[in-house]
Design a protein around this motif. Structure first.
Motif, PDB file in Angstrom:
ATOM      1  N   MET A   1       0.843  -1.181   0.000  1.00 41.78           N
ATOM      2  CA  MET A   1       0.000   0.000   0.000  1.00 41.78           C
ATOM      3  C   MET A   1       0.882   1.236   0.000  1.00 41.78           C
ATOM      4  O   MET A   1       1.879   1.312   0.693  1.00 41.78           O
ATOM      5  CB  MET A   1      -0.898  -0.015   1.229  1.00 41.78           C
ATOM      6  CG  MET A   1      -1.846   1.131   1.266  1.00 41.78           C
ATOM      7  SD  MET A   1      -3.077   0.782   2.521  1.00 41.78           S
ATOM      8  CE  MET A   1      -4.004   2.249   2.435  1.00 41.78           C
ATOM      9  N   GLY A   2       0.499   2.235  -0.779  1.00 41.33           N
ATOM     10  CA  GLY A   2       1.283   3.445  -0.921  1.00 41.33           C
ATOM     11  C   GLY A   2       1.029   4.451   0.185  1.00 41.33           C
ATOM     12  O   GLY A   2       0.150   4.277   1.024  1.00 41.33           O
ATOM     13  N   THR A   3       1.824   5.489   0.131  1.00 39.20           N
ATOM     14  CA  THR A   3       1.702   6.567   1.095  1.00 39.20           C
ATOM     15  C   THR A   3       1.866   7.892   0.372  1.00 39.20           C
ATOM     16  O   THR A   3       2.445   7.938  -0.721  1.00 39.20           O
ATOM     17  CB  THR A   3       2.748   6.417   2.221  1.00 39.20           C
ATOM     18  OG1 THR A   3       2.483   7.353   3.236  1.00 39.20           O
ATOM     19  CG2 THR A   3       4.160   6.602   1.704  1.00 39.20           C
ATOM     20  N   THR A   4       1.363   8.939   0.962  1.00 38.61           N
ATOM     21  CA  THR A   4       1.568  10.287   0.443  1.00 38.61           C
ATOM     22  C   THR A   4       2.310  11.086   1.499  1.00 38.61           C
ATOM     23  O   THR A   4       1.853  11.187   2.638  1.00 38.61           O
ATOM     24  CB  THR A   4       0.231  10.979   0.103  1.00 38.61           C
ATOM     25  OG1 THR A   4      -0.445  10.216  -0.897  1.00 38.61           O
ATOM     26  CG2 THR A   4       0.455  12.388  -0.413  1.00 38.61           C
ATOM     27  N   LEU A   5       3.457  11.616   1.113  1.00 40.00           N
ATOM     28  CA  LEU A   5       4.237  12.476   1.981  1.00 40.00           C
ATOM     29  C   LEU A   5       4.033  13.907   1.519  1.00 40.00           C
ATOM     30  O   LEU A   5       4.087  14.198   0.321  1.00 40.00           O
ATOM     31  CB  LEU A   5       5.720  12.113   1.899  1.00 40.00           C
ATOM     32  CG  LEU A   5       6.063  10.722   2.395  1.00 40.00           C
ATOM     33  CD1 LEU A   5       7.462  10.325   1.957  1.00 40.00           C
ATOM     34  CD2 LEU A   5       5.960  10.671   3.907  1.00 40.00           C
ATOM     35  N   THR A   6       3.781  14.809   2.465  1.00 39.10           N
ATOM     36  CA  THR A   6       3.514  16.208   2.148  1.00 39.10           C
ATOM     37  C   THR A   6       4.348  17.093   3.056  1.00 39.10           C
ATOM     38  O   THR A   6       4.544  16.787   4.230  1.00 39.10           O
ATOM     39  CB  THR A   6       2.019  16.527   2.348  1.00 39.10           C
ATOM     40  OG1 THR A   6       1.246  15.651   1.519  1.00 39.10           O
ATOM     41  CG2 THR A   6       1.694  17.959   1.970  1.00 39.10           C
ATOM     42  N   ALA A   7       4.820  18.209   2.492  1.00 40.16           N
ATOM     43  CA  ALA A   7       5.573  19.188   3.270  1.00 40.16           C
ATOM     44  C   ALA A   7       5.314  20.572   2.693  1.00 40.16           C
ATOM     45  O   ALA A   7       4.888  20.710   1.542  1.00 40.16           O
ATOM     46  CB  ALA A   7       7.062  18.885   3.232  1.00 40.16           C
ATOM     47  N   THR A   8       5.569  21.593   3.497  1.00 41.59           N
ATOM     48  CA  THR A   8       5.470  22.965   3.016  1.00 41.59           C
ATOM     49  C   THR A   8       6.851  23.604   3.026  1.00 41.59           C
ATOM     50  O   THR A   8       7.723  23.224   3.809  1.00 41.59           O
ATOM     51  CB  THR A   8       4.496  23.809   3.861  1.00 41.59           C
ATOM     52  OG1 THR A   8       4.936  23.816   5.224  1.00 41.59           O
ATOM     53  CG2 THR A   8       3.085  23.267   3.769  1.00 41.59           C
ATOM     54  N   PHE A   9       7.024  24.574   2.146  1.00 42.32           N
ATOM     55  CA  PHE A   9       8.290  25.272   1.989  1.00 42.32           C
ATOM     56  C   PHE A   9       8.050  26.779   2.005  1.00 42.32           C
ATOM     57  O   PHE A   9       7.022  27.253   1.526  1.00 42.32           O
ATOM     58  CB  PHE A   9       8.951  24.867   0.661  1.00 42.32           C
ATOM     59  CG  PHE A   9       9.318  23.414   0.616  1.00 42.32           C
ATOM     60  CD1 PHE A   9      10.571  22.988   1.010  1.00 42.32           C
ATOM     61  CD2 PHE A   9       8.395  22.466   0.213  1.00 42.32           C
ATOM     62  CE1 PHE A   9      10.902  21.641   0.995  1.00 42.32           C
ATOM     63  CE2 PHE A   9       8.717  21.119   0.192  1.00 42.32           C
ATOM     64  CZ  PHE A   9       9.975  20.707   0.584  1.00 42.32           C
ATOM     65  N   GLU A  10       9.026  27.513   2.534  1.00 42.28           N
ATOM     66  CA  GLU A  10       8.930  28.970   2.639  1.00 42.28           C
ATOM     67  C   GLU A  10       9.006  29.651   1.279  1.00 42.28           C
ATOM     68  O   GLU A  10       8.458  30.724   1.098  1.00 42.28           O
ATOM     69  CB  GLU A  10      10.044  29.513   3.534  1.00 42.28           C
ATOM     70  CG  GLU A  10       9.953  29.049   4.972  1.00 42.28           C
ATOM     71  CD  GLU A  10       8.834  29.720   5.735  1.00 42.28           C
ATOM     72  OE1 GLU A  10       8.699  30.951   5.630  1.00 42.28           O
ATOM     73  OE2 GLU A  10       8.093  29.017   6.431  1.00 42.28           O
ATOM     74  N   THR A  11       9.735  29.028   0.322  1.00 46.39           N
ATOM     75  CA  THR A  11       9.903  29.642  -0.997  1.00 46.39           C
ATOM     76  C   THR A  11       9.606  28.637  -2.100  1.00 46.39           C
ATOM     77  O   THR A  11       9.739  27.426  -1.917  1.00 46.39           O
ATOM     78  CB  THR A  11      11.347  30.168  -1.206  1.00 46.39           C
ATOM     79  OG1 THR A  11      12.240  29.057  -1.283  1.00 46.39           O
ATOM     80  CG2 THR A  11      11.768  31.114  -0.096  1.00 46.39           C
TER      81      THR A  11
END
Length: 102
Positions: free
Chosen positions: A1-11
């Protein structure tokens, strides 16, 4: 089973560098990577960086029109645990905030 990795960046530059690292060096399919403003408005991040900043001479006139309305979000759909580790490493390398996994 897959996964989704998410992150935010300042620029936007940090987000784009992360995507390029994943696609070019770690074999993540570009169709499995998603970039979006982290909010309702279009955004190049919270700070100017890269091509959104002032141009050096000689070159075009300096820019001051980058939409700075919040962070830029990068999500990666991944099936392989080894590649998921590379995604996490790239997020760290380019100073990601709010990393999550679903």
């Amino acid at each position: 089973m897959g996964t989704t990795l998410t992150a935010t960046f300042e620029t936007r530059r940090e987000a784009e560098m992360t995507v390029e690292r994943l696609v070019q060096e770690h074999g993540v399919e570009r169709t499995d990577v998603f970039i979006a403003a982290d909010g309702d408005e279009n955004s190049a991040g919270k700070e100017q960086a890269g091509s959104d900043g002032d141009a050096d001479q000689p070159g075009p006139e300096p820019r001051g029109d980058a939409p700075l309305h919040g962070s830029v979000s990068v999500s990666v759909d991944i099936e392989d645990d080894a590649k998921a580790a590379k995604v996490r490493e790239a997020f760290t390398e380019f100073q990601a905030d709010d990393v999550s996994e679903v």
